[in-house]
Design a protein around this motif. Structure first.
Motif, PDB file in Angstrom:
ATOM      1  N   ASN A  94      -6.225   0.916   5.509  1.00 11.12           N
ATOM      2  CA  ASN A  94      -7.366   1.161   4.630  1.00 11.12           C
ATOM      3  C   ASN A  94      -7.993   2.470   5.088  1.00 11.12           C
ATOM      4  O   ASN A  94      -8.754   2.496   6.060  1.00 11.12           O
ATOM      5  CB  ASN A  94      -8.377   0.020   4.692  1.00 11.12           C
ATOM      6  CG  ASN A  94      -9.523   0.222   3.722  1.00 11.12           C
ATOM      7  OD1 ASN A  94      -9.811   1.332   3.286  1.00 11.12           O
ATOM      8  ND2 ASN A  94     -10.191  -0.861   3.390  1.00 11.12           N
ATOM      9  N   THR A 148      -1.915   0.760  -8.709  1.00 12.12           N
ATOM     10  CA  THR A 148      -3.264   1.184  -9.066  1.00 12.12           C
ATOM     11  C   THR A 148      -3.847   2.044  -7.945  1.00 12.12           C
ATOM     12  O   THR A 148      -3.617   1.773  -6.762  1.00 12.12           O
ATOM     13  CB  THR A 148      -4.215  -0.009  -9.313  1.00 12.12           C
ATOM     14  OG1 THR A 148      -4.211  -0.850  -8.155  1.00 12.12           O
ATOM     15  CG2 THR A 148      -3.790  -0.815 -10.524  1.00 12.12           C
ATOM     16  N   TYR A 149      -4.558   3.079  -8.346  1.00 17.33           N
ATOM     17  CA  TYR A 149      -5.259   3.916  -7.383  1.00 17.33           C
ATOM     18  C   TYR A 149      -6.469   3.137  -6.887  1.00 17.33           C
ATOM     19  O   TYR A 149      -7.246   2.606  -7.676  1.00 17.33           O
ATOM     20  CB  TYR A 149      -5.663   5.234  -8.050  1.00 17.33           C
ATOM     21  CG  TYR A 149      -6.506   6.137  -7.194  1.00 17.33           C
ATOM     22  CD1 TYR A 149      -6.136   6.439  -5.881  1.00 17.33           C
ATOM     23  CD2 TYR A 149      -7.676   6.700  -7.684  1.00 17.33           C
ATOM     24  CE1 TYR A 149      -6.909   7.270  -5.100  1.00 17.33           C
ATOM     25  CE2 TYR A 149      -8.448   7.540  -6.907  1.00 17.33           C
ATOM     26  CZ  TYR A 149      -8.067   7.816  -5.609  1.00 17.33           C
ATOM     27  OH  TYR A 149      -8.841   8.646  -4.828  1.00 17.33           O
ATOM     28  N   ASP A 150      -6.631   3.044  -5.571  1.00 16.46           N
ATOM     29  CA  ASP A 150      -7.734   2.287  -4.975  1.00 16.46           C
ATOM     30  C   ASP A 150      -9.063   3.020  -5.042  1.00 16.46           C
ATOM     31  O   ASP A 150     -10.073   2.511  -4.565  1.00 16.46           O
ATOM     32  CB  ASP A 150      -7.421   1.936  -3.517  1.00 16.46           C
ATOM     33  CG  ASP A 150      -6.316   0.906  -3.376  1.00 16.46           C
ATOM     34  OD1 ASP A 150      -6.004   0.215  -4.367  1.00 16.46           O
ATOM     35  OD2 ASP A 150      -5.761   0.799  -2.263  1.00 16.46           O
ATOM     36  N   ASN A 151      -9.059   4.227  -5.587  1.00 15.34           N
ATOM     37  CA  ASN A 151     -10.263   5.063  -5.626  1.00 15.34           C
ATOM     38  C   ASN A 151     -10.751   5.372  -4.210  1.00 15.34           C
ATOM     39  O   ASN A 151     -11.948   5.469  -3.959  1.00 15.34           O
ATOM     40  CB  ASN A 151     -11.356   4.412  -6.474  1.00 15.34           C
ATOM     41  CG  ASN A 151     -12.183   5.441  -7.213  1.00 15.34           C
ATOM     42  OD1 ASN A 151     -11.760   6.577  -7.372  1.00 15.34           O
ATOM     43  ND2 ASN A 151     -13.355   5.049  -7.646  1.00 15.34           N
ATOM     44  N   GLN A 206      -4.923   6.599  -1.453  1.00  9.33           N
ATOM     45  CA  GLN A 206      -4.460   5.228  -1.226  1.00  9.33           C
ATOM     46  C   GLN A 206      -4.295   4.480  -2.543  1.00  9.33           C
ATOM     47  O   GLN A 206      -5.165   4.534  -3.407  1.00  9.33           O
ATOM     48  CB  GLN A 206      -5.469   4.495  -0.339  1.00  9.33           C
ATOM     49  CG  GLN A 206      -5.129   3.054  -0.045  1.00  9.33           C
ATOM     50  CD  GLN A 206      -6.158   2.420   0.866  1.00  9.33           C
ATOM     51  OE1 GLN A 206      -6.485   2.976   1.908  1.00  9.33           O
ATOM     52  NE2 GLN A 206      -6.659   1.271   0.471  1.00  9.33           N
ATOM     53  N   TYR A 207      -3.172   3.747  -2.664  1.00  8.83           N
ATOM     54  CA  TYR A 207      -2.846   2.975  -3.861  1.00  8.83           C
ATOM     55  C   TYR A 207      -2.454   1.549  -3.450  1.00  8.83           C
ATOM     56  O   TYR A 207      -1.960   1.340  -2.343  1.00  8.83           O
ATOM     57  CB  TYR A 207      -1.662   3.602  -4.609  1.00  8.83           C
ATOM     58  CG  TYR A 207      -1.881   5.029  -5.010  1.00  8.83           C
ATOM     59  CD1 TYR A 207      -2.265   5.358  -6.301  1.00  8.83           C
ATOM     60  CD2 TYR A 207      -1.717   6.070  -4.093  1.00  8.83           C
ATOM     61  CE1 TYR A 207      -2.480   6.682  -6.676  1.00  8.83           C
ATOM     62  CE2 TYR A 207      -1.925   7.391  -4.459  1.00  8.83           C
ATOM     63  CZ  TYR A 207      -2.309   7.683  -5.747  1.00  8.83           C
ATOM     64  OH  TYR A 207      -2.522   8.988  -6.106  1.00  8.83           O
ATOM     65  N   SER A 208      -2.649   0.608  -4.356  1.00  7.02           N
ATOM     66  CA  SER A 208      -2.200  -0.771  -4.149  1.00  7.02           C
ATOM     67  C   SER A 208      -1.077  -1.091  -5.111  1.00  7.02           C
ATOM     68  O   SER A 208      -1.084  -0.628  -6.259  1.00  7.02           O
ATOM     69  CB  SER A 208      -3.348  -1.764  -4.381  1.00  7.02           C
ATOM     70  OG  SER A 208      -4.304  -1.651  -3.357  1.00  7.02           O
ATOM     71  N   LYS A 253       0.854  -1.191   0.000  1.00  6.01           N
ATOM     72  CA  LYS A 253       0.000   0.000   0.000  1.00  6.01           C
ATOM     73  C   LYS A 253       0.884   1.234   0.000  1.00  6.01           C
ATOM     74  O   LYS A 253       1.904   1.289   0.700  1.00  6.01           O
ATOM     75  CB  LYS A 253      -0.927   0.044   1.223  1.00  6.01           C
ATOM     76  CG  LYS A 253      -1.995  -1.014   1.242  1.00  6.01           C
ATOM     77  CD  LYS A 253      -3.044  -0.752   0.195  1.00  6.01           C
ATOM     78  CE  LYS A 253      -4.125  -1.826   0.222  1.00  6.01           C
ATOM     79  NZ  LYS A 253      -5.087  -1.639  -0.849  1.00  6.01           N
TER      80      LYS A 253
END
Length: 178
Positions: A148, A101-104, A86-88, A73
């Motif tokens: 999260n 990827t951006y977690d939106n 937040q990104y994964s 993260k």
């Protein structure tokens, strides 16, 4: 680092110091570097990986970057929007193409701070700390699910640092949070 960023603001390392990540207000990208000897910026020890990740779609002025301890993260402080994003990462601590990827998911801190600069977490991600320049304070948040930020809420706790510093730029904790 001037060939990647003329106005660096955020800096983060992986757990053993062999990867370094930098962001700033000129490129609005997270740039990745490798270090031969962990946490050493000695001449010849740091190389740019020619890898970066653009975060301008979330905020045109990324100012801080940090990671979960496992590197899966990533969190960016958006200076213009006063949000944490937040990104994964598919492969930990890697900005390689297609890996991030951006977690939106974003978290608005503007009710506490209109000039957020830096974000840090405790080791299990259930506490988040945001440093701000407008109030010269550190604000504490709780997360019901570690790392999260959609589960974050303000604890109504802040720590003023004005008696020590009235223009803070960074925040960091030791490994056990004391």
């Amino acid at each position: 680092i001037t060939s990647q960023e003329n106005s660096p603001w955020g800096l983060s390392f992986n757990s053993n110091g062999t990867k370094m990540f930098m962001t700033g207000t000129t490129s609005d990208e997270i740039h990745q570097y490798s270090l031969t000897n962990g946490f050493s910026l000695a001449a010849g020890n740091v190389t740019y990986d020619n890898i970066s990740f653009d975060v301008s779609s979330q905020d045109p002025t990324s100012i801080g970057v940090t990671f979960s301890p496992d590197g899966n993260k990533m969190f960016i402080v958006g200076y213009d929007t006063d949000r944490i994003y937040q990104y994964s990462l598919t492969n930990s601590f890697s900005m390689a193409s297609g890996n991030v990827t951006y977690d939106n998911i974003s978290f608005d801190v503007s009710s506490q701070e209109l000039a957020a600069l830096c974000v840090e977490f405790n080791t299990d991600g259930t506490k988040m700390f945001v440093l701000g320049r407008q109030n010269d304070a550190i604000f504490q948040y709780s997360l019901t699910t570690g790392f999260n930020i959609s589960s974050a809420s303000y604890d109504n706790i802040s720590f003023s640092i004005t008696s020590q510093e009235n223009s803070p730029w960074g925040l960091s904790f030791n490994s056990n949070g004391t």
